[in-house]
Design a protein around this motif. Sequence first.
Motif, PDB file in Angstrom:
ATOM      1  N   ALA A 183       0.703  -1.135   0.067  1.00 35.59           N
ATOM      2  CA  ALA A 183       0.051   0.140  -0.042  1.00 35.59           C
ATOM      3  C   ALA A 183       0.844   1.266  -0.124  1.00 35.59           C
ATOM      4  CB  ALA A 183      -0.891  -0.058   1.148  1.00 35.59           C
ATOM      5  N   HIS A 184       1.962   1.047   0.793  1.00 41.85           N
ATOM      6  CA  HIS A 184       2.776   2.471   0.770  1.00 41.85           C
ATOM      7  C   HIS A 184       3.466   2.540  -0.680  1.00 41.85           C
ATOM      8  CE1 HIS A 184       2.769   3.778   4.791  1.00 41.85           C
ATOM      9  NE2 HIS A 184       3.071   2.514   5.305  1.00 41.85           N
ATOM     10  N   ARG A 185       4.090   1.419  -1.148  1.00 44.65           N
ATOM     11  CA  ARG A 185       4.426   1.457  -2.609  1.00 44.65           C
ATOM     12  C   ARG A 185       3.535   2.040  -3.569  1.00 44.65           C
ATOM     13  NH1 ARG A 185       9.073  -2.927  -3.309  1.00 44.65           N
ATOM     14  NH2 ARG A 185       9.355  -1.605  -5.122  1.00 44.65           N
ATOM     15  N   LYS A 186       2.240   1.577  -3.556  1.00 46.91           N
ATOM     16  CA  LYS A 186       1.252   2.437  -4.484  1.00 46.91           C
ATOM     17  C   LYS A 186       1.202   3.942  -4.178  1.00 46.91           C
ATOM     18  CE  LYS A 186      -1.193  -1.981  -4.927  1.00 46.91           C
ATOM     19  NZ  LYS A 186      -2.523  -2.844  -4.794  1.00 46.91           N
ATOM     20  N   ASN A 187       1.141   4.290  -2.846  1.00 43.05           N
ATOM     21  CA  ASN A 187       1.015   5.679  -2.586  1.00 43.05           C
ATOM     22  C   ASN A 187       2.200   6.403  -2.995  1.00 43.05           C
ATOM     23  OD1 ASN A 187      -1.613   5.479  -1.385  1.00 43.05           O
ATOM     24  ND2 ASN A 187      -0.667   5.299   0.727  1.00 43.05           N
ATOM     25  N   ILE A 188       3.401   5.832  -2.982  1.00 43.64           N
ATOM     26  CA  ILE A 188       4.577   6.500  -3.253  1.00 43.64           C
ATOM     27  C   ILE A 188       4.766   6.672  -4.901  1.00 43.64           C
ATOM     28  CG2 ILE A 188       7.110   6.228  -3.741  1.00 43.64           C
ATOM     29  CD1 ILE A 188       7.076   4.824  -0.755  1.00 43.64           C
ATOM     30  N   HIS A 189       4.410   5.625  -5.637  1.00 46.24           N
ATOM     31  CA  HIS A 189       4.081   5.820  -7.080  1.00 46.24           C
ATOM     32  C   HIS A 189       3.359   6.700  -7.430  1.00 46.24           C
ATOM     33  CE1 HIS A 189       5.870   1.498  -8.036  1.00 46.24           C
ATOM     34  NE2 HIS A 189       6.689   2.119  -7.167  1.00 46.24           N
TER      35      HIS A 189
END
Length: 209
Positions: A183-189
């Motif tokens: 979820a964090h990676r998707k927000n970062i992207h």
Amino acid sequence: MDKISPLNIMVLCNQLLYLEALKSLFNAESQLSCKGILMSNPQATSIIKNEDPALLLIDANSMGKKIWNFLYEIRTNTPQIKTIILANNNDPIHLDMAKDNGISGYILKSSPIELLMATIKIVKNGGEFFDRGNYGEAEKDISFEEKYKLSKREMEIITLITNGNTTKTIAQQLGLSFHTIEAHRKNIHKKLNINKVTELIKLISEFDS
């Protein structure tokens, strides 16, 4: 359920106030237990050997060039102790020498506390982390974190990603679930408007150049 024993940390520093500050910081964490030694103590090496901490945190700048002989002695006599260095700079030659001396972590004193805590977790779990820095450089009007409105946790994960860690290993190192990291990676992207790790690395490189 059995109670988990806290991780024993020993801080080696020449500045009493700094030493006490680090001890207070770590001892406030339920999963950490910290003691400290002043480098001026002639029995420092013997104390470290007798206490046998799981992790040794050393203020490198307090020791000067003597640190490399000291690290060699620690690695030779107590190879089971993992070591993290705190330093004012991360010149490539210093990073290389740290790696050659068996250091597991290298953190700039200007880095966020969250990164230091994350590095302790990484080293505890058998990993390594060498801080690339660039936190709050005076010549920059705005930081990467501020520019893209990234949280401390997102910056922490970005650092781990750029050092080659997968979602699974990041989750293990930070003590979070796989889905939380995803979820964090998707927000970062989304915040950075990227789709690949290579684009993330390129974006960071261009910002730092």
